[in-house]
Design a protein around this motif. Structure first.
Motif, short mmCIF file in Angstrom:
data_model
loop_
_atom_site.label_atom_id
_atom_site.label_comp_id
_atom_site.label_asym_id
_atom_site.label_seq_id
_atom_site.Cartn_x
_atom_site.Cartn_y
_atom_site.Cartn_z
N GLN A 4 1.34 3.09 -7.23
CA GLN A 4 0.55 3.26 -5.77
C GLN A 4 0.72 4.53 -5.47
O GLN A 4 1.56 5.17 -5.62
CB GLN A 4 1.14 2.34 -4.91
CG GLN A 4 2.32 2.13 -4.47
CD GLN A 4 2.80 1.08 -3.60
OE1 GLN A 4 1.84 0.12 -3.46
NE2 GLN A 4 3.90 0.96 -2.98
N PHE A 8 -4.53 3.69 -3.28
CA PHE A 8 -4.89 2.72 -4.09
C PHE A 8 -3.43 2.09 -4.68
O PHE A 8 -2.37 2.76 -4.82
CB PHE A 8 -5.44 3.07 -5.31
CG PHE A 8 -6.86 3.41 -5.13
CD1 PHE A 8 -7.98 2.36 -4.95
CD2 PHE A 8 -7.27 4.83 -4.96
CE1 PHE A 8 -9.09 2.87 -4.66
CE2 PHE A 8 -8.56 5.34 -4.80
CZ PHE A 8 -9.50 4.35 -4.82
N VAL A 43 -15.01 3.45 -7.21
CA VAL A 43 -13.91 3.15 -8.22
C VAL A 43 -14.43 3.04 -9.69
O VAL A 43 -13.90 3.66 -10.65
CB VAL A 43 -13.11 1.92 -7.87
CG1 VAL A 43 -12.07 1.57 -8.88
CG2 VAL A 43 -12.56 2.08 -6.52
N VAL A 62 -7.45 -2.52 -9.86
CA VAL A 62 -7.30 -1.52 -9.00
C VAL A 62 -7.45 -2.25 -7.48
O VAL A 62 -8.34 -3.13 -7.31
CB VAL A 62 -8.22 -0.45 -9.14
CG1 VAL A 62 -8.57 0.47 -8.08
CG2 VAL A 62 -8.34 0.11 -10.44
N PRO A 64 -7.50 -1.25 -3.64
CA PRO A 64 -7.72 -0.42 -2.08
C PRO A 64 -6.73 -0.84 -1.24
O PRO A 64 -6.49 -2.04 -0.92
CB PRO A 64 -8.98 -0.42 -1.74
CG PRO A 64 -9.93 -1.00 -2.99
CD PRO A 64 -8.93 -1.99 -3.70
N ARG A 65 -6.08 0.27 -0.70
CA ARG A 65 -5.07 0.14 0.26
C ARG A 65 -5.81 -0.02 1.73
O ARG A 65 -6.82 0.71 1.74
CB ARG A 65 -3.90 0.86 0.36
CG ARG A 65 -3.24 0.67 -0.93
CD ARG A 65 -1.97 1.43 -1.17
NE ARG A 65 -0.97 1.04 -0.53
CZ ARG A 65 0.43 1.44 -0.12
NH1 ARG A 65 0.66 2.54 -0.94
NH2 ARG A 65 1.12 0.76 0.49
N LEU A 84 -7.60 7.98 -7.68
CA LEU A 84 -7.25 6.89 -8.74
C LEU A 84 -7.02 7.70 -10.05
O LEU A 84 -6.19 7.16 -10.76
CB LEU A 84 -8.65 6.39 -8.76
CG LEU A 84 -8.76 5.45 -9.77
CD1 LEU A 84 -7.92 4.07 -9.24
CD2 LEU A 84 -10.19 4.82 -9.67
#
Length: 93
Positions: A4, A8, A43, A62, A64-65, A84
């Motif tokens: 991380q 991401f 992405v 994947v 996303p945060r 990424l």
């Protein structure tokens, strides 16, 4: 296993195949549908352009945060791609 950064989280596991499979999971908390779709498109395109440089034989998820949703209006595709790329190139090392 997982990796991380600020944008991401990438979860990956060996799949025993000679190619990668990728999934993108975007939670509804990240914003409206057009924002979530924009993240998924970026992405997918990022992965497509760098898939030859990534180790083969992995299932990749994947995620996303939350920080990404907060800055989505101020960043561009290249920021997403760089974030990424830094994670995906570490897979298998």
């Amino acid at each position: 296993m997982s990796l991380q950064n600020e944008l991401f989280t990438v979860v990956y596991a060996k799949n025993g195949l000679d190619f990668n499979r990728i999934a993108i999971v975007v939670r509804k908390k990240l914003g409206k549908a057009h924002d979530r779709n924009k993240i998924k498109r970026w992405v997918r395109e990022s992965y497509r352009t760098m898939k030859l440089e990534i180790a083969k034989g992995y299932d990749i998820v994947v995620i996303p945060r939350k920080a990404l949703s907060e800055i989505l209006d101020t960043i561009d595709y290249w920021t997403i791609r760089d974030g990424l790329e830094a994670l995906l190139k570490r897979i298998g090392t």
